[in-house]
Design a protein around this motif. Structure first.
Motif, PDB file in Angstrom:
ATOM      1  N   SER A  42       0.860  -1.144   0.056  1.00  0.00           N
ATOM      2  CA  SER A  42       0.070  -0.094   0.032  1.00  0.00           C
ATOM      3  C   SER A  42       0.927   1.201   0.214  1.00  0.00           C
ATOM      4  N   HIS A  43       1.957   1.229   0.804  1.00  0.00           N
ATOM      5  CA  HIS A  43       2.916   2.461   0.704  1.00  0.00           C
ATOM      6  C   HIS A  43       3.554   2.619  -0.676  1.00  0.00           C
ATOM      7  N   GLY A  44       3.879   1.430  -0.882  1.00  0.00           N
ATOM      8  CA  GLY A  44       4.718   1.236  -2.473  1.00  0.00           C
ATOM      9  C   GLY A  44       3.828   1.783  -3.470  1.00  0.00           C
ATOM     10  N   LEU A  45       2.520   1.552  -3.563  1.00  0.00           N
ATOM     11  CA  LEU A  45       1.616   1.987  -4.667  1.00  0.00           C
ATOM     12  C   LEU A  45       1.396   3.288  -4.321  1.00  0.00           C
ATOM     13  N   VAL A  46       1.088   3.839  -3.280  1.00  0.00           N
ATOM     14  CA  VAL A  46       1.041   5.595  -2.921  1.00  0.00           C
ATOM     15  C   VAL A  46       2.345   6.199  -3.493  1.00  0.00           C
ATOM     16  N   GLY A  51       4.758   9.381  -7.872  1.00  0.00           N
ATOM     17  CA  GLY A  51       5.729   9.892  -8.878  1.00  0.00           C
ATOM     18  C   GLY A  51       5.316   9.512 -10.399  1.00  0.00           C
ATOM     19  N   ALA A  52       4.255   8.612 -10.499  1.00  0.00           N
ATOM     20  CA  ALA A  52       3.946   8.620 -11.868  1.00  0.00           C
ATOM     21  C   ALA A  52       2.997   9.862 -12.151  1.00  0.00           C
ATOM     22  N   LEU A  53       2.250  10.440 -11.124  1.00  0.00           N
ATOM     23  CA  LEU A  53       1.650  11.716 -11.460  1.00  0.00           C
ATOM     24  C   LEU A  53       2.658  12.884 -11.614  1.00  0.00           C
ATOM     25  N   MET A  54       3.813  12.756 -10.890  1.00  0.00           N
ATOM     26  CA  MET A  54       4.594  13.805 -11.313  1.00  0.00           C
ATOM     27  C   MET A  54       5.041  13.759 -12.720  1.00  0.00           C
ATOM     28  N   LEU A  55       5.467  12.491 -13.170  1.00  0.00           N
ATOM     29  CA  LEU A  55       5.988  12.354 -14.305  1.00  0.00           C
ATOM     30  C   LEU A  55       4.959  12.486 -15.258  1.00  0.00           C
ATOM     31  N   TRP A  56       3.670  12.358 -15.247  1.00  0.00           N
ATOM     32  CA  TRP A  56       2.633  12.859 -16.322  1.00  0.00           C
ATOM     33  C   TRP A  56       2.446  14.134 -16.348  1.00  0.00           C
ATOM     34  N   LEU A  57       2.392  14.843 -15.194  1.00  0.00           N
ATOM     35  CA  LEU A  57       2.283  16.355 -15.102  1.00  0.00           C
ATOM     36  C   LEU A  57       3.389  17.159 -15.631  1.00  0.00           C
ATOM     37  N   ALA A  58       4.707  16.526 -15.495  1.00  0.00           N
ATOM     38  CA  ALA A  58       5.809  17.398 -15.988  1.00  0.00           C
ATOM     39  C   ALA A  58       6.685  16.838 -17.133  1.00  0.00           C
ATOM     40  N   TRP A  59       6.132  15.847 -17.749  1.00  0.00           N
ATOM     41  CA  TRP A  59       6.860  15.341 -18.883  1.00  0.00           C
ATOM     42  C   TRP A  59       7.341  16.201 -19.960  1.00  0.00           C
ATOM     43  N   TRP A  63      12.611  20.361 -16.931  1.00  0.00           N
ATOM     44  CA  TRP A  63      13.714  20.874 -15.849  1.00  0.00           C
ATOM     45  C   TRP A  63      12.885  21.221 -14.543  1.00  0.00           C
ATOM     46  N   VAL A  64      11.591  20.923 -14.470  1.00  0.00           N
ATOM     47  CA  VAL A  64      10.833  20.926 -13.157  1.00  0.00           C
ATOM     48  C   VAL A  64      10.889  19.267 -12.725  1.00  0.00           C
ATOM     49  N   LEU A  65      10.687  18.479 -13.603  1.00  0.00           N
ATOM     50  CA  LEU A  65      10.697  16.971 -13.125  1.00  0.00           C
ATOM     51  C   LEU A  65      12.033  16.548 -12.670  1.00  0.00           C
ATOM     52  N   ALA A  66      13.037  16.965 -13.201  1.00  0.00           N
ATOM     53  CA  ALA A  66      14.375  16.602 -12.762  1.00  0.00           C
ATOM     54  C   ALA A  66      14.641  17.060 -11.069  1.00  0.00           C
ATOM     55  N   GLY A  67      14.151  18.055 -10.754  1.00  0.00           N
ATOM     56  CA  GLY A  67      14.409  18.431  -9.392  1.00  0.00           C
ATOM     57  C   GLY A  67      12.998  17.939  -8.230  1.00  0.00           C
ATOM     58  N   ALA A  68      12.014  17.661  -9.264  1.00  0.00           N
ATOM     59  CA  ALA A  68      11.018  17.175  -8.309  1.00  0.00           C
ATOM     60  C   ALA A  68      11.178  15.607  -7.964  1.00  0.00           C
ATOM     61  N   MET A  69      11.850  15.008  -8.789  1.00  0.00           N
ATOM     62  CA  MET A  69      11.960  13.543  -8.597  1.00  0.00           C
ATOM     63  C   MET A  69      13.314  13.491  -7.500  1.00  0.00           C
ATOM     64  N   MET A 230       8.525   4.004 -12.366  1.00  0.00           N
ATOM     65  CA  MET A 230       7.879   3.998 -10.934  1.00  0.00           C
ATOM     66  C   MET A 230       7.340   2.736 -10.397  1.00  0.00           C
ATOM     67  N   ILE A 231       7.464   1.690 -11.234  1.00  0.00           N
ATOM     68  CA  ILE A 231       7.095   0.071 -10.751  1.00  0.00           C
ATOM     69  C   ILE A 231       7.807  -0.256  -9.750  1.00  0.00           C
TER      70      ILE A 231
END
Length: 257
Positions: A42-46, A51-59, A63-69, A230-231
């Motif tokens: 449950s923790h891993g899926l959350v 992480g997948a949401l960040m990837l989708w929003l900032a694909w 320049w934002v995604l690198a710092g966010a990750m 993210m898997i």
């Protein structure tokens, strides 16, 4: 839970451990994950979903995604709070279920809330810093992961990527030193935030090679997980969370307050 705690003038003692204890922490983390898989998954899926949401929003704004990750690594220890509680329950022979996680989060422990806000602020600061470095230092602009790889990581002129890593390391190192022991300690014992942070720093200073290796392991496993879209986070994050609890138990002497 009140954040008004008794003041203890005697600092908590820390141990010096062998550097290869890091692999024992990983083994114990994997064992706890296997013993309480529902909590871990449950923790891993959350975390993977976030992480997948960040990837989708900032694909297309890498320049934002690198710092966010990478900023995600700063905040992850507070997100693993429930895993520390489950490892503690397993150690005590108590029920290790989602109810143990809920008890920690529902307590609204002000110490953990304050620490979490601080980590989020530091993570946000790195996201802004990273974005500024990449947008100002790279031309034409970086918009995709391929751009980041070719124009930053594999740039023919060395220097910029190394500076980006150095700045990130300078920001992440004190966060790691302040939290690696402090957060599980706050979950486990009624100590003030300042005492927990100082204990964490003393553990790092007593075991610089061991905890440097641990930081490298955490970073490497997390980056490899990010590389699996993210898997890999579904398994890696709970194992690392449980392992961090065992690191705390090894490094801080358990004694009456």
């Amino acid at each position: 839970m009140s954040d008004i705690l008794p003041v203890h003038h005697r600092p908590l003692r820390v141990r010096k451990v062998h550097s290869l204890r890091t692999f024992i922490w990983l083994a114990k983390g994997a064992r706890d994950f296997a013993r309480a898989p529902l909590v871990g998954l449950s923790h891993g899926l959350v975390m993977a979903g976030f992480g997948a949401l960040m990837l989708w929003l900032a694909w297309d704004r890498f320049w934002v995604l690198a710092g966010a990750m990478s900023g995600f690594l700063m905040v992850a220890p507070i997100l693993a709070t429930g895993l520390y509680a489950v490892s503690r329950a397993l150690l005590r022979g108590e029920a290790a279920s989602l109810s143990a996680v809920w008890q920690v989060w529902a307590s609204l422990d002000r110490r953990l809330v304050r620490f979490g806000i601080l980590l989020m602020a530091l993570g946000t600061g790195w996201v802004i810093t990273s974005a500024a470095l990449i947008t100002l230092g790279v031309s034409p602009s970086v918009t995709t992961p391929a751009d980041f790889l070719t124009r930053v990581v594999l740039a023919p002129e060395p220097g910029f990527f190394e500076i980006w890593l150095l700045v990130g390391g300078l920001m992440a190192a004190p966060v790691f030193a302040s939290s690696v022991v402090a957060i599980p300690l706050l979950v486990d014992r009624p100590v003030a935030v300042q005492a927990a942070v100082l204990t964490s720093w003393r553990a790092v200073m007593a075991n610089p090679i061991c905890l440097s290796l641990w930081a490298l392991i955490v970073m490497t496993l997390t980056l490899l997980s990010l590389g699996t879209w993210m898997i890999g986070l579904i398994v890696v994050m709970p194992v690392l969370g449980h392992a961090t609890w065992h690191a705390y138990r090894d490094l801080v002497v358990q004694e009456a307050l």
